[in-house]
Structure formats: C-alpha cells, structure tokens
Write a protein that holds these residues in place. Structure first.
Motif, mmCIF file in Angstrom:
data_model
loop_
_atom_site.group_PDB
_atom_site.id
_atom_site.type_symbol
_atom_site.label_atom_id
_atom_site.label_comp_id
_atom_site.label_asym_id
_atom_site.label_seq_id
_atom_site.Cartn_x
_atom_site.Cartn_y
_atom_site.Cartn_z
ATOM 1 N N THR A 100 0.825 -1.208 0.000
ATOM 2 C CA THR A 100 0.000 0.000 0.000
ATOM 3 C C THR A 100 0.856 1.253 0.000
ATOM 4 O OG1 THR A 100 -1.712 -1.183 1.238
ATOM 5 C CG2 THR A 100 -1.855 1.218 1.184
ATOM 6 N N ALA A 101 1.865 1.280 0.888
ATOM 7 C CA ALA A 101 2.723 2.462 0.989
ATOM 8 C C ALA A 101 3.500 2.693 -0.297
ATOM 9 C CB ALA A 101 3.679 2.302 2.170
ATOM 10 N N VAL A 102 4.089 1.631 -0.846
ATOM 11 C CA VAL A 102 4.891 1.765 -2.054
ATOM 12 C C VAL A 102 4.017 2.147 -3.249
ATOM 13 C CG1 VAL A 102 6.350 0.514 -3.683
ATOM 14 C CG2 VAL A 102 6.674 0.194 -1.238
ATOM 15 N N SER A 103 2.819 1.573 -3.329
ATOM 16 C CA SER A 103 1.925 1.871 -4.452
ATOM 17 C C SER A 103 1.522 3.340 -4.461
ATOM 18 C CB SER A 103 0.664 0.996 -4.380
ATOM 19 O OG SER A 103 0.993 -0.362 -4.401
ATOM 20 N N VAL A 104 1.084 3.832 -3.311
ATOM 21 C CA VAL A 104 0.605 5.219 -3.239
ATOM 22 C C VAL A 104 1.732 6.193 -3.533
ATOM 23 C CG1 VAL A 104 -0.369 6.977 -1.719
ATOM 24 C CG2 VAL A 104 -1.273 4.645 -1.661
ATOM 25 N N SER A 105 2.867 6.002 -2.871
ATOM 26 C CA SER A 105 3.983 6.936 -3.096
ATOM 27 C C SER A 105 4.559 6.788 -4.492
ATOM 28 C CB SER A 105 5.076 6.700 -2.050
ATOM 29 O OG SER A 105 5.595 5.382 -2.158
ATOM 30 N N GLY A 106 4.627 5.543 -5.010
ATOM 31 C CA GLY A 106 5.163 5.317 -6.344
ATOM 32 C C GLY A 106 4.264 5.839 -7.446
ATOM 33 N N PHE A 107 3.037 6.168 -7.108
ATOM 34 C CA PHE A 107 2.117 6.769 -8.081
ATOM 35 C C PHE A 107 2.043 8.287 -7.914
ATOM 36 C CE2 PHE A 107 -2.309 8.136 -9.024
ATOM 37 C CZ PHE A 107 -2.288 7.947 -10.384
ATOM 38 N N VAL A 108 1.926 8.748 -6.675
ATOM 39 C CA VAL A 108 1.695 10.171 -6.417
ATOM 40 C C VAL A 108 2.952 11.000 -6.666
ATOM 41 C CG1 VAL A 108 1.094 11.868 -4.658
ATOM 42 C CG2 VAL A 108 -0.179 9.719 -4.806
ATOM 43 N N LEU A 109 4.098 10.595 -6.107
ATOM 44 C CA LEU A 109 5.307 11.410 -6.238
ATOM 45 C C LEU A 109 5.760 11.561 -7.694
ATOM 46 C CD1 LEU A 109 7.487 13.058 -4.914
ATOM 47 C CD2 LEU A 109 8.803 10.948 -4.522
ATOM 48 N N PRO A 110 5.817 10.494 -8.509
ATOM 49 C CA PRO A 110 6.174 10.702 -9.912
ATOM 50 C C PRO A 110 5.192 11.603 -10.645
ATOM 51 C CG PRO A 110 6.428 8.396 -9.334
ATOM 52 C CD PRO A 110 5.750 9.053 -8.171
ATOM 53 N N ALA A 335 11.868 3.551 -2.601
ATOM 54 C CA ALA A 335 12.810 3.239 -1.529
ATOM 55 C C ALA A 335 12.365 3.825 -0.190
ATOM 56 C CB ALA A 335 14.201 3.756 -1.900
ATOM 57 N N LEU A 336 11.969 5.084 -0.188
ATOM 58 C CA LEU A 336 11.596 5.730 1.077
ATOM 59 C C LEU A 336 10.319 5.121 1.659
ATOM 60 C CD1 LEU A 336 12.404 9.471 0.261
ATOM 61 C CD2 LEU A 336 13.734 7.873 1.660
ATOM 62 N N SER A 337 9.341 4.844 0.810
ATOM 63 C CA SER A 337 8.101 4.268 1.322
ATOM 64 C C SER A 337 8.322 2.837 1.810
ATOM 65 C CB SER A 337 7.018 4.302 0.254
ATOM 66 O OG SER A 337 7.434 3.619 -0.920
ATOM 67 N N ALA A 338 9.162 2.072 1.094
ATOM 68 C CA ALA A 338 9.466 0.710 1.545
ATOM 69 C C ALA A 338 10.240 0.734 2.857
ATOM 70 C CB ALA A 338 10.265 -0.030 0.476
ATOM 71 N N ARG A 339 11.150 1.687 2.980
ATOM 72 C CA ARG A 339 11.888 1.818 4.244
ATOM 73 C C ARG A 339 10.946 2.213 5.378
ATOM 74 N NH1 ARG A 339 15.484 -0.218 7.472
ATOM 75 N NH2 ARG A 339 16.422 1.309 8.895
ATOM 76 N N GLY A 340 9.990 3.094 5.069
ATOM 77 C CA GLY A 340 9.001 3.474 6.074
ATOM 78 C C GLY A 340 8.118 2.322 6.486
ATOM 79 N N ALA A 341 7.994 1.299 5.611
ATOM 80 C CA ALA A 341 7.226 0.099 5.934
ATOM 81 C C ALA A 341 8.127 -0.980 6.548
ATOM 82 C CB ALA A 341 6.542 -0.433 4.692
ATOM 83 N N ARG A 342 9.267 -0.567 7.094
ATOM 84 C CA ARG A 342 10.160 -1.433 7.861
ATOM 85 C C ARG A 342 10.917 -2.431 7.010
ATOM 86 N NH1 ARG A 342 6.871 -3.967 12.702
ATOM 87 N NH2 ARG A 342 8.978 -4.516 13.355
#
Length: 436
Positions: A100-110, A335-342
C-alpha cells in the motif's frame, strides 16, 4: 490491393525477424527483449534505415501500408491488455502495508514531479513539443507518463534476475500492478480533456461511457460467467469468445474517443476466472502467444515514429530534466516508502529500482499521447529515450545491489535463485518484522 498485400507480407517478415533477433541480443546482454525490439523499430525507421540512399525505408514501409501495420499493432495491444487485465490481482493490496505504501507513493510522487517540471519549465516544454499549449491536459499527461511502471517487463526482469518470490520482488510486482491500475483512469481523463468538442458532445459521450460500463459489469460479466460454467464448454470455445469480447470492448472505448487499450483492459478484468480465483492458463496462453507474435508490429510502429534527426541540441536539457524526475520519482518514492514500511535499506532500494522499469507500458502511454496530439514527435522521441534508459538501467542496478558484501544473499533478505525452503520468507512477514 495486390501491391499492398505484397508490401505488408514483406514488412511483417522483416519486422518479426529483426525484432526477434534484436530481442535475443538484448537478452544475451542482460536486458529485457523489449529493449532490443524497440531498437529494431528505431533502426527500421527514418533514424537509421532512412539514412540509406535510395529511400529504402519508404520502399519497405510505404505510406499505403501504414494503416494496415497500425491496425495489426492495435490488435496486438488488445490481446496484450486483455491478458494484463485477466491476470490483474490486487489481493496483496488488502493485506500488505508495504504494498500500500509503495503503491501510493510510487504513483503520487512521480505524478507530482511530472507535473512540476512542466510548470517550472513551461517555455522549454512548449518549444520541444512544437509549440503545443502547456495546458492542464498536457500537464496531467506528463504526470501520467512519469508515473507508470511496465508490469510485464518487470515480471520478466524479476524472473531473469532470480528474485521471484522474494519480499522485494513480490512487493515491487504487486505495487506496479496497483500503480498501473491507477494510471489508466487518469490517462482516460487526459484523453477526455483533450477532446475539444461541444458540451453536448461531451455529455453524450459521458452518458454512453456510463452505459458501456454498466453493460460490461452487469450484463456481459454475468453472461460470461454463466456461459463458462456450462457443461461441455472447453478452452476451444472460450478463446474465440474472449477474443470477440476483447475486440468488441476495445471498439466501444475507441468509438467513445478513448482508446482500444481501455476496452481491452476492462474485458480482461471482467473475464471469469477459475474457481480458485486464478486465470485459466488454457485461455490465457493462446492470447499471449498471439499477442506476442503481433507485438513486434507495435514496437516497429513505435520505433519508426522516433525521429532522432529532428531533435535539437537544446532538447538534451529537457531530456536530462525528464530522466532525473523519472528516476527520482520512482526510485526515491519506492525506496523511502518501503523503508518506512520497515524494509531494510538494501531491499527498499531494490524495490525503488524495480519500480523504475517502464518499457512496454510506457510505450503504450506515449503512443496514445502521440495519436491524440497531446505530444509531438520531438517530445515523443525524448520520452522514448527516457523509457529505454530507465528500463535498461534496471538490470545492472539490481546486480549492483545484489553484489555480495560478506553475507550470503538469504541472510541479507535478498533474493536467492534457488527454489524451495531456502527462499526468502513470504511477503506477509514484511508487515510485522524487518527482513532477517
């Protein structure tokens, strides 16, 4: 007509042979075949073949056969997108916090970066886009162009690199599927926004689009489910029905001013699956084989539209800006969202690198924009180069991240090519504890 048929047959022979050979070379170099196939298309166009004396490219691909080649390319896309929709599985999104975290950030930030570079450099983008207006439609299109990830190419890379079934590979694949599922509706909005018809025409198309969706979801889908459950219905019966539904749905969306890809994708989504929820391989296989055989025509059409000789020296600055935004948006967000998801840093960086794979899906988006007149030949060429660079960089970056650092790959939580119990633990563990 005989002359057209003769030229089409010759063109098909050249395109399929060249694409297959270039794809095989790319695979030997550690790259996905799409890289070589697109280079083959570029080589068969004005950028290389057109430089030879005697107009070889015009003799091999005369203007009168272009509609036929384009039609074959569109049919290939219909089969391909139907298969993508049929295989689409968003189940991991409901269970995995990391996905969920990677999907949202990987869509919104780009998307934000894609829109941001246009708003920061409107004059540069207007110039490289041959004076087309930098309006809301163009800004949104550039946002989508930087947000997509090529799921099929990514799946091939993950398999070739031996990271299938690992946490980074599974999270990246699931996230890429969600990102593309979010990108297609936005692209549809771009096409609708680029249609400068009257308000009455817009309303009529909107009503027809709603009717089309209702018919597909509440009439065609139940009917397909009832038909496939009938005794005696085999794969030999399912394949022609699936092809007919895919082509009819693609025709409907294209007639409504969108594109064949949307109808094909929806047809795949509504196609009934097996009782356990998995796609029927007996149905999927023939469509993938047919699409794979015709898909080189799409790469050829895409490559022949790239006119590198028409680029200006000043275009390199825009290309650099696009590439930086594309890489930062995907690798940074992933990377940042995956890191935030531990996730461990190495795994997080690997996920970001995987999301930066664009390939075939990016080419579809670029062709849609070119056909709709949202982008011109120069910007199209720059975006194709960006797609090639970001996709080609994925394999080498994966190998760098997997380079031994004194600890075995499994102990680092990185992929192990060996199947069986030694493989990395399932992705579900990513929500409760970091990789061992």
């Amino acid at each position: 007509m005989d002359s057209v048929v003769t030229h089409v047959v010759a063109a098909l022979a050249v395109v399929i042979a060249a694409s297959h050979a270039a794809g095989a070379v790319a695979r030997k170099l550690g790259q996905p075949p799409v890289i070589g196939q697109l280079f083959a298309g570029i080589a068969l166009g004005p950028s290389l073949l057109g430089l030879l004396p005697g107009g070889v490219d015009e003799k091999l691909f005369p203007d009168e056969i272009q509609p036929v080649l384009t039609s074959l390319a569109q049919v290939a896309l219909v089969f391909f997108l139907f298969a993508v929709g049929y295989e689409l599985d968003l189940g991991l999104l409901r269970h995995q916090r990391a996905v969920t975290a990677v999907s949202v950030s990987g869509f919104v930030l780009p998307m934000l970066l894609g829109a941001g570079i246009v708003l920061l450099l409107p004059g540069g983008f207007a110039e490289v886009n041959d004076g087309r207006p930098v309006d809301a439609t163009f800004v949104l299109y550039m946002a989508v162009a930087l947000s997509v990830t090529a799921v099929p190419v990514l799946a091939s890379i993950i398999k070739d690199q031996g990271i299938a079934g690992t946490r980074p590979g599974t999270i990246a694949m699931a996230s890429a599927g969600v990102i593309d599922a979010l990108s297609w509706p936005v692209l549809a909005v771009v096409l609708v926004g680029g249609d400068h018809g009257s308000v009455r025409e817009w309303l009529v198309k909107a009503v027809l689009l709603v009717v089309y969706l209702l018919v597909m979801l509440f009439a065609v889908r139940p009917l397909l489910g009832w038909w496939t459950r009938r005794p005696g219905v085999t794969a030999a019966h399912r394949v022609p029905v699936a092809v007919s539904v895919a082509l009819a749905s693609a025709w409907a969306t294209n007639a409504l001013g969108l594109h064949v890809i949307f109808g094909a994708l929806l047809a795949g989504i509504i196609m009934p699956r097996l009782p356990d929820g998995s796609p029927d391989a007996r149905l999927l296989g023939p469509l993938q084989d047919a699409g794979g055989l015709l898909l080189p025509m799409f790469f050829a059409i895409s490559g022949m539209a790239v006119v590198l000789g028409g680029l200006h020296g000043s275009d390199l600055l825009i290309l650099a800006v696009i590439c930086v935004a594309a890489v930062v948006g995907k690798v940074g967000a992933g990377a940042l969202s995956a890191r935030g998801a531990r996730q461990p840093w190495r795994d997080a960086l690997l996920i970001g690198v995987l999301l930066n794979t664009r390939g075939l899906t990016e080419l579809i988006v670029l062709n849609v924009g070119l056909q709709a007149g949202v982008i011109g030949p120069r910007l199209y060429a720059l975006l194709v180069v960006m797609a090639l660079l970001t996709t080609a960089a994925t394999g080498p970056l994966i190998r760098v991240l997997r380079r031994p650092a004194g600890v075995p790959p499994v102990a680092r939580g990185l992929p192990d090519a060996r199947p069986g119990p030694e493989a990395a633990p399932p992705v579900a563990a990513a929500d409760t504890a970091p990789s061992p």
